[in-house]
Scaffold this active site. Structure first.
Site, PDB file in Angstrom:
ATOM      1  N   HIS A  65       2.666  -5.266  -8.546  1.00 51.70           N
ATOM      2  CA  HIS A  65       3.979  -5.180  -9.186  1.00 51.70           C
ATOM      3  C   HIS A  65       3.821  -4.418 -10.490  1.00 51.70           C
ATOM      4  O   HIS A  65       2.812  -4.580 -11.175  1.00 51.70           O
ATOM      5  CB  HIS A  65       4.547  -6.584  -9.460  1.00 51.70           C
ATOM      6  CG  HIS A  65       6.013  -6.570  -9.675  1.00 51.70           C
ATOM      7  ND1 HIS A  65       6.582  -6.321 -10.900  1.00 51.70           N
ATOM      8  CD2 HIS A  65       7.034  -6.716  -8.789  1.00 51.70           C
ATOM      9  CE1 HIS A  65       7.894  -6.336 -10.762  1.00 51.70           C
ATOM     10  NE2 HIS A  65       8.193  -6.567  -9.493  1.00 51.70           N
ATOM     11  N   ASP A  69       8.264  -9.798  -1.805  1.00 49.47           N
ATOM     12  CA  ASP A  69       8.421  -9.362  -0.413  1.00 49.47           C
ATOM     13  C   ASP A  69       7.390  -9.972   0.527  1.00 49.47           C
ATOM     14  O   ASP A  69       7.574  -9.951   1.739  1.00 49.47           O
ATOM     15  CB  ASP A  69       8.336  -7.828  -0.337  1.00 49.47           C
ATOM     16  CG  ASP A  69       9.501  -7.195  -1.061  1.00 49.47           C
ATOM     17  OD1 ASP A  69      10.634  -7.529  -0.709  1.00 49.47           O
ATOM     18  OD2 ASP A  69       9.279  -6.395  -1.983  1.00 49.47           O
TER      19      ASP A  69
HETATM   20  C1  COA Z   1       4.780  -2.466  -6.460  1.00 51.81           C
HETATM   21  C2  COA Z   1       4.101  -1.125  -6.688  1.00 51.81           C
HETATM   22  C3  COA Z   1       4.992  -0.021  -6.151  1.00 51.81           C
HETATM   23  C4  COA Z   1       3.891  -0.940  -8.186  1.00 51.81           C
HETATM   24  O1  COA Z   1       3.459   0.369  -8.381  1.00 51.81           O
HETATM   25  P1  COA Z   1       2.765   0.881  -9.723  1.00 51.81           P
HETATM   26  O2  COA Z   1       3.074   0.004 -10.850  1.00 51.81           O
HETATM   27  O3  COA Z   1       3.122   2.316  -9.822  1.00 51.81           O
HETATM   28  O4  COA Z   1       1.216   0.703  -9.421  1.00 51.81           O
HETATM   29  P2  COA Z   1       0.280   1.730  -8.655  1.00 51.81           P
HETATM   30  O5  COA Z   1       0.822   2.071  -7.317  1.00 51.81           O
HETATM   31  O6  COA Z   1      -0.010   2.884  -9.599  1.00 51.81           O
HETATM   32  O7  COA Z   1      -1.027   0.855  -8.482  1.00 51.81           O
HETATM   33  C5  COA Z   1      -1.979   0.603  -9.526  1.00 51.81           C
HETATM   34  C6  COA Z   1      -3.345   0.398  -8.876  1.00 51.81           C
HETATM   35  O8  COA Z   1      -3.324  -0.771  -8.061  1.00 51.81           O
HETATM   36  C7  COA Z   1      -3.521  -0.446  -6.686  1.00 51.81           C
HETATM   37  N1  COA Z   1      -2.505  -1.143  -5.892  1.00 51.81           N
HETATM   38  C8  COA Z   1      -1.248  -1.430  -6.269  1.00 51.81           C
HETATM   39  N2  COA Z   1      -0.606  -2.070  -5.290  1.00 51.81           N
HETATM   40  C9  COA Z   1      -1.492  -2.171  -4.284  1.00 51.81           C
HETATM   41  C10 COA Z   1      -1.401  -2.721  -3.003  1.00 51.81           C
HETATM   42  N3  COA Z   1      -0.266  -3.279  -2.578  1.00 51.81           N
HETATM   43  N4  COA Z   1      -2.478  -2.664  -2.205  1.00 51.81           N
HETATM   44  C11 COA Z   1      -3.628  -2.107  -2.638  1.00 51.81           C
HETATM   45  N5  COA Z   1      -3.763  -1.553  -3.856  1.00 51.81           N
HETATM   46  C12 COA Z   1      -2.704  -1.591  -4.659  1.00 51.81           C
HETATM   47  C13 COA Z   1      -3.271   1.063  -6.594  1.00 51.81           C
HETATM   48  O9  COA Z   1      -3.956   1.645  -5.520  1.00 51.81           O
HETATM   49  C14 COA Z   1      -3.761   1.520  -7.935  1.00 51.81           C
HETATM   50  O10 COA Z   1      -5.151   1.547  -7.914  1.00 51.81           O
HETATM   51  P3  COA Z   1      -5.963   2.739  -8.660  1.00 51.81           P
HETATM   52  O11 COA Z   1      -5.604   2.591 -10.106  1.00 51.81           O
HETATM   53  O12 COA Z   1      -7.374   2.446  -8.329  1.00 51.81           O
HETATM   54  O13 COA Z   1      -5.451   4.016  -8.081  1.00 51.81           O
HETATM   55  C15 COA Z   1       2.720  -1.109  -5.985  1.00 51.81           C
HETATM   56  O14 COA Z   1       1.940  -2.226  -6.393  1.00 51.81           O
HETATM   57  C16 COA Z   1       2.854  -1.082  -4.478  1.00 51.81           C
HETATM   58  O15 COA Z   1       2.960   0.020  -3.901  1.00 51.81           O
HETATM   59  N6  COA Z   1       2.841  -2.261  -3.791  1.00 51.81           N
HETATM   60  C17 COA Z   1       3.052  -2.302  -2.364  1.00 51.81           C
HETATM   61  C18 COA Z   1       4.545  -2.177  -2.032  1.00 51.81           C
HETATM   62  C19 COA Z   1       5.311  -3.418  -2.386  1.00 51.81           C
HETATM   63  O16 COA Z   1       4.918  -4.535  -2.075  1.00 51.81           O
HETATM   64  N7  COA Z   1       6.458  -3.206  -3.029  1.00 51.81           N
HETATM   65  C20 COA Z   1       7.378  -4.268  -3.395  1.00 51.81           C
HETATM   66  C21 COA Z   1       7.399  -4.486  -4.868  1.00 51.81           C
HETATM   67  S1  COA Z   1       8.320  -5.921  -5.311  1.00 51.81           S
END
Ligand code: COA
Length: 376
Positions: A261, A312
């Site tokens: 998140h 979710d």
């Molecule tokens: C929620 C979300 C979009 C937040 O995005 P964000 O703040 O931009 O964070 P990032 O996508 O840049 O992730 C930061 C790091 O954690 C890792 N990470 C984040 N969510 C992850 C996940 N669900 N599974 C595996 N790794 C994850 C990323 O790969 C990244 O690692 P790195 O720094 O080594 O590249 C992201 O955590 C995600 O894509 N989660 C899965 C989708 C989801 O459940 N969405 C509903 C949100 S309520």
């Protein structure tokens, strides 16, 4: 540091505006709706939460009766919208059908461009009701069944289930959905709410803003994650397969849906309620497999990535155990979030300034202009 290096990708950490609607404390894992902790208001009905967001505080019994009546009175849809949903391509995503159907509503809403507070309140109540009716009609159409006209007696949650299944739900089913709707009702400046506020900031109408918000919620990084979680659980198939599957996915640097998140650095307070609901529903349905698989994935994600389950993750196995089709999960999220979107739209208009950020230009400069006949 150059201008480009300072760009906060994804608006990370940027405070865009003030809000009195909800507070998300990502460090301590706290969510507050207009001053009330989510752990306490989780026991309220969705109708009470609608009143809280639209009028500023929880209703007394008389006030609750009034908003309940107003919500019920708005459940019907124009015939053209029923027809559109019934005839939409069967392979179209429910959120895409919902987006178009909601957009159609503006032609049937009185004074849709009037942004005065009474009219906005009326539209917020109408959209909150009608998104539920449309979503249930989509669910019926996907099963090849005729739409069910709304009941004007049942609660918001019970009526959604009634319109989806054609049967009056047991109290325990309606209560579970009611709580899930409350938990999903609002969440600060998430992507879809921010989208709604950006559209509103140009003084566009509420239907346009909600339509855009639905488009944003559809994505798998936002509301679409709940469907993706269930697809993942089905693909893994069994508790024994979880370990290999998670290890492989993480080795391939792929994301596991339902985790992480932007704001929460600890447990998402909504997830703990949904986890309890997922367990209870697994036991009730006589199949705890999805819950046990989810719990194992959660443990592994916590150990290997220090990532927590978000809203979710456990909503997926809860809805699935309740017999809801995974493709419909995100549309149910929209049923809940419409009250949040519309409340934010109203708040945006109280003290509006158009949202117009700047971009750090990263393209070429000083290119020589060549007339078209001389270009190679
Ligand atoms: C929620 C979300 C979009 C937040 O995005 P964000 O703040 O931009 O964070 P990032 O996508 O840049 O992730 C930061 C790091 O954690 C890792 N990470 C984040 N969510 C992850 C996940 N669900 N599974 C595996 N790794 C994850 C990323 O790969 C990244 O690692 P790195 O720094 O080594 O590249 C992201 O955590 C995600 O894509 N989660 C899965 C989708 C989801 O459940 N969405 C509903 C949100 S309520």
């Amino acid at each position: 540091m150059s201008n480009l290096e300072m760009v906060p990708k994804g608006l990370d950490g940027v405070v865009v505006d003030k809000t009195e609607l909800s507070r998300v404390d990502g460090t301590n894992g706290v969510l507050v709706y207009r001053g009330y902790n989510i752990d306490e208001v989780a026991q309220c009905s969705f109708e009470e939460i609608c009143y809280l967001f639209l009028y500023g505080d929880l209703p007394n019994i008389e006030q609750l009766k009034k908003i309940d009546k107003r919500l019920k009175a708005e459940r019907s849809l124009p015939k053209a919208v029923w027809d559109f949903v019934a005839n939409a391509p069967k392979n179209e995503h429910p959120m895409a059908v919902l987006r178009t159907a909601v957009s159609m509503l503006s032609g049937y809403m009185l004074n849709v461009d009037d942004l005065s507070s009474d009219v906005l309140l009326r539209h917020a109540i109408a959209l909150t009701s009608k998104v539920s009716t449309i979503s249930a009609a989509i669910s019926r159409a996907r099963q090849g069944l005729f739409a069910v006209e709304p009941s004007f007696d049942l609660s918001h949650a019970a009526n959604y289930l009634y319109m989806s299944t054609g049967e009056i739900p047991q109290d325990v089913v309606a209560k579970t959905l009611d709580m899930a709707l409350v938990l999903h009702a609002d969440h600060g400046f998430n992507a879809s709410t921010f989208t709604a506020r950006v559209v509103t900031s140009s003084l566009s109408d509420m239907v346009s803003a909600v339509t855009a918000a639905i488009g944003s919620l559809k994505g798998p990084l936002h509301g679409g994650a709940n469907t993706a979680v269930m697809e993942m659980l089905i693909e893994i198939g069994s508790l024994e397969n979880v370990e290999n599957w998670v290890n492989q996915t993480l080795q391939q640097k792929r994301k596991i849906m339902g985790f992480g998140h932007r704001v929460y650095k600890t447990i998402d307070p909504r997830a703990k309620h949904l986890k309890r609901m997922s367990k209870e529903w697994g036991e009730r349905a006589g199949n705890v497999k999805w819950f046990l698989m989810s719990e194992k994935i959660e443990d592994m994600m916590q150990s290997f990535k220090h990532l927590n389950a978000n809203v979710d993750f456990y909503s997926a196995s809860t809805y699935y155990a309740m017999g809801i089709e995974p493709e419909m999960f995100t549309a149910i999220f929209a049923v809940a979030r419409t009250i949040g979107w519309t409340s934010h739209i109203i708040e945006q208009l109280v003290d509006n300034r158009i949202m117009r950020p700047e971009a750090a230009y990263a393209g070429p400069e000083n290119k020589m202009f060549v007339p078209i006949e001389k270009r190679s």
